[in-house]
Write a protein that holds these residues in place. Structure first.
Motif, mmCIF file in Angstrom:
data_model
loop_
_atom_site.group_PDB
_atom_site.id
_atom_site.type_symbol
_atom_site.label_atom_id
_atom_site.label_comp_id
_atom_site.label_asym_id
_atom_site.label_seq_id
_atom_site.Cartn_x
_atom_site.Cartn_y
_atom_site.Cartn_z
ATOM 1 N N HIS A 219 -14.442 1.648 -1.181
ATOM 2 C CA HIS A 219 -12.875 1.222 -1.009
ATOM 3 C C HIS A 219 -12.518 1.024 -2.399
ATOM 4 C CE1 HIS A 219 -10.081 -2.242 -0.979
ATOM 5 N NE2 HIS A 219 -9.825 -1.774 0.212
ATOM 6 N N ALA A 220 -11.265 1.191 -2.662
ATOM 7 C CA ALA A 220 -10.425 1.131 -3.773
ATOM 8 C C ALA A 220 -8.964 0.878 -3.423
ATOM 9 C CB ALA A 220 -10.566 2.403 -4.560
ATOM 10 N N GLN A 221 -8.594 0.036 -4.368
ATOM 11 C CA GLN A 221 -7.024 -0.087 -4.236
ATOM 12 C C GLN A 221 -6.652 -0.506 -5.708
ATOM 13 O OE1 GLN A 221 -7.161 -3.431 -1.317
ATOM 14 N NE2 GLN A 221 -6.104 -4.642 -3.010
ATOM 15 N N ALA A 222 -5.271 -0.502 -5.774
ATOM 16 C CA ALA A 222 -4.586 -0.733 -7.126
ATOM 17 C C ALA A 222 -3.094 -1.080 -6.843
ATOM 18 C CB ALA A 222 -4.784 0.221 -8.233
ATOM 19 N N ASP A 223 -2.633 -1.908 -7.719
ATOM 20 C CA ASP A 223 -0.944 -2.378 -7.797
ATOM 21 C C ASP A 223 -0.415 -1.302 -8.785
ATOM 22 O OD1 ASP A 223 -1.619 -4.456 -6.265
ATOM 23 O OD2 ASP A 223 -1.766 -5.723 -8.037
#
Length: 752
Positions: A219-223
């Protein structure tokens, strides 16, 4: 002694659908070519046969591999698998979303490069190519990378020009004979300060002597990230929670809820291995600062079945795979859209397979024979918006019932004639068939009717025949010098998004753009295939043991006939001023022209010192020079990387590895005039990384862009990430996408 006569003699070509009967054709071909035992007959277990011939295809001219250590070091600092390739000679990256960069090999990118993920030819299903091939594998799953630049063996390349990139996950594990059950796993997490990127990964394995089970999840996420230096957004803005974006925030650079899951089963018996992988990817959102749309959803499922068998005559490999993609786009929250968006949907199914036999002709010679098949079905439609106006009241069909089928055969001879001379010669034939159904606009209004009628009346069915040749020759002069040379003829047929986008209306043309330059593109159904002729020579100097120093230099020259470039649109609804405009976005149609590319690559390393007290210190370097020009117009080709280089100083001591990396890129002043491509300034970056491994634990820390320099990637495209100005409803031309400023990162991986 094989398949039944009824099966072998049955027609394998579907005349009504103009393609082989999907995967069944491959099974029939396999049965006919490699007979199996009759029912009830006992098959004697054959011993494992090791292929000992030179295998020049794995170390051919321009071929590069990334070591496992280099992959481990890079994974913490990117969620984009394409970024793992950026330090290889000849490789550059087209900027895109945070997990979807597009690799280019020697100036040829995207569909011109064959990209295989675990052996599958994964296709993009989006008018902006947002769901790129390498976005379907998380960096933590990448176990090996092999790049054939320019001159790829015919067994590794087809329907491509620039070369082949092969990215593979880890092979299955099995217990030793009489050994205990294998039970292991790995869990990791990371954080990067710029954009607050974070994520995790979990890998589990359970295996006996004949059965292996694996499970992977990430899982990965970024603003949105902030640019380096003193970047200020150029007077444009979207609204985020009711407030303007800060001046140094790069709009539409965030990605959220990117999840990958895969389960694998492998069965082993003697010299035979059967693997089945089933994977799923879901991306909740991914912004694209160089596109007019963002990806609001991407659901993808993959099934990959592989067989490898060792026989007395050599090795047999067979593969079947299926990919199903559902893709959605719209204007994300950073873009000003007057309160309504523009949804765009696509659905694609890709099925393919291959059979390759490697036959031991002699102790030092191999013959590879193979066949491949791939079928792509694509629908691209844009749901209506509102109850009135130009975007009401029916779906806009950008591509309807799109088909692209490829069927090919190859033969390749790989031989070593003496201790000094070895070579490879291959021939490949492919047939590519493309077609699309009739289209329609949002309504029967006159702004769509003319273009739709012209497209529907045109001959949309196209068939192309490819003939590729690869010839490689290597001479080992002595223990310190190897010289390689090669020639390749490669052919690529146009993709569906080059042939079939049909509308000359400004708004709809702007939505078809997979190069990120902000311009609008119109397809051309009767485009011809591109044919590239490439010459390449490499000299490799090294110490006798090949562990203290190396200098490698490669020069190459490529001519491309019927190169698919672009010309200014001067028909349909294109304004007359479009043909001469030099300071804004324009509308283009794909067009066969011709091109020339040439360049030089230098790479090497030197072990500066080594001892048990201080460890080892090594310096490495890489430099790329490339030029590309359109031979018909005399203009420079689009998205050609300027002179760039990477230098690293690496120190290793026991479990500690520390690296100082310097990237230096020259100014980009050779740009495509037909596209009004924008120049970029040169820059230099310093990156510091360190890792420590102790037993079952690994810790990575680092600082990217240490001095917080402002820079734009030369291939990053036009900055469209904050939509239009609220006062003028226009997007400023002439602004390139700023890259990320200083970012501190850390990752922790635990094995168990």
């Amino acid at each position: 002694m094989g398949c039944s006569p009824e099966l072998v003699s049955s027609p394998w070509w579907c005349s009504s659908c103009r393609r082989p009967r999907q995967l069944g054709a491959l099974l029939i071909h396999l049965c006919a070519t490699f007979p199996l035992a009759a029912a009830g007959q006992v098959i004697e277990k054959l011993p494992t046969v090791l292929v000992t011939a030179p295998r020049i295809d794995e170390s051919a001219v321009g071929a590069s591999k990334i070591s496992a250590d280099d992959l481990e070091e890079k994974r913490t600092f990117t969620s984009d698998s394409a970024q793992l390739l950026q330090d290889l000679p000849g490789i550059s990256l087209y900027g895109a979303g945070g997990i979807s960069s597009l690799p280019a090999i020697r100036g040829l990118a995207d569909d011109r490069v064959r990209i295989q993920v675990d052996g599958m030819d994964v296709a993009a299903a989006c008018p902006n190519h947002m769901n790129s091939a390498l976005s379907y594998i998380n960096p933590t799953r990448v176990d090996s990378v092999t790049v054939f630049a320019g001159i790829a063996p015919v067994s590794a390349g087809g329907d491509s020009l620039g070369g082949t990139i092969q990215v593979d996950s880890a092979p299955p594990q099995f217990a030793d004979e009489g050994g205990e059950l294998v039970r292991n796993g790995r869990a990791g997490t990371f954080y990067r300060s710029n954009g607050e990127a974070r994520g995790y990964n979990v890998d589990l394995a359970l295996a006996g002597r004949t059965v292996s089970l694996t499970y992977d999840e990430s899982h990965a996420q970024a603003d949105n990230y902030t640019a380096g230096g003193a970047f200020k957004a150029p007077g444009v803005g979207g609204l985020v929670s009711g407030e303007w974006l800060d001046g140094d925030v790069v709009g539409s650079s965030a990605y959220r809820d990117s999840r990958n899951r895969e389960i694998g089963v492998a069965l082993r018996s003697g010299g035979h291995l059967l693997q089945v992988q089933a994977g799923q990817q879901k991306v909740g959102f991914e912004g694209f600062p160089n596109q007019r749309m963002d990806m609001t959803s991407n659901d993808n499922t993959l099934v990959n079945v592989r067989y490898t068998g060792q026989y007395s005559w050599g090795e047999l490999r067979a593969r079947l795979y299926d990919q199903d993609t559902r893709h959605e786009m719209d204007m994300g929250p950073d873009r000003f859209s007057y309160g309504f968006g523009m949804p765009m949907n696509s659905r694609a199914t890709t099925r393919g397979g291959s059979v390759t036999g490697t036959i031991n002709l002699t102790e030092d010679g191999l013959l590879r024979l193979g066949t491949e098949y791939q079928a792509l079905d694509l629908d691209d439609w844009w749901p209506p918006v509102g109850s009135s106006g130009s975007m009401c009241c029916d779906p806009f069909w950008n591509i309807r019932d799109g088909e692209r089928d490829r069927f090919g055969f190859f033969a390749e001879w790989d031989a070593r004639w003496s201790d000094q001379w070895s070579g490879l010669l291959g021939v490949r034939s492919d047939t590519v068939r493309s077609d699309a159904g009739e289209v329609a606009g949002y309504n029967t209004d006159g702004i769509y009717a003319g273009d739709a009628a012209a497209f529907n009346a045109a001959d949309r069915r196209q068939t192309s025949h490819h003939l590729d040749v690869t010839a490689l020759l290597r001479r080992t002069q002595d223990a310190m010098l190897t010289i390689e040379g090669g020639y390749a003829r490669k052919t690529r047929s146009p993709g569906l998004y080059e042939r079939y986008p049909w509308s000359t209306l400004a708004m709809t043309a702007l939505m078809n753009n997979f190069v990120g330059d902000g311009n609008g593109y119109i397809g051309k159904p009767n485009l011809k295939p591109e044919v590239a002729d490439t010459l390449s020579v490499t000299g490799d100097w090294h110490d006798a043991r090949q562990d203290r120093w190396e200098l490698k230099a490669t020069g190459y020259l490529t001519y491309v006939d019927d190169f698919i470039d672009a010309r200014r649109c001067d028909f349909g609804q294109c304004a007359a001023a479009n043909a001469t405009r030099t300071d804004g976005f324009v509308f283009l149609q794909y067009e066969n022209q011709s091109a020339r590319l040439y360049g030089l690559e230098l790479s090497g390393y030197r072990l500066l010192g080594q001892s048990s007290r201080i460890g080892s210190v090594t310096v490495r370097g890489m430099l790329n020079f490339i030029r590309g020009e359109n031979r018909r117009t005399g203009y420079d080709l689009y998205h050609i990387m300027p002179l760039d280089s990477v230098f690293t100083l690496e120190h290793k001591f026991r479990g500690l590895t520390s690296t100082a990396e310097v990237q230096v890129v020259a100014a980009k002043d050779k740009v495509s005039q037909v596209r009004n491509e924008v120049t970029t300034s040169g820059y230099g970056l310093l990156n510091l990384r360190s890792s420590y491994e102790w037993k079952w634990l690994r810790l990575d820390v680092g600082i990217e862009n240490v001095f917080d320099r402002f820079y734009s990637l030369p291939l990053g495209g036009a900055y469209l990430g904050q939509g239009a100005s609220m006062s003028t409803n226009t997007i400023p031309w002439g602004v390139t996408v700023p890259r990320m400023g200083r970012s501190v990162g850390a990752g922790l991986t635990v094995g168990f």
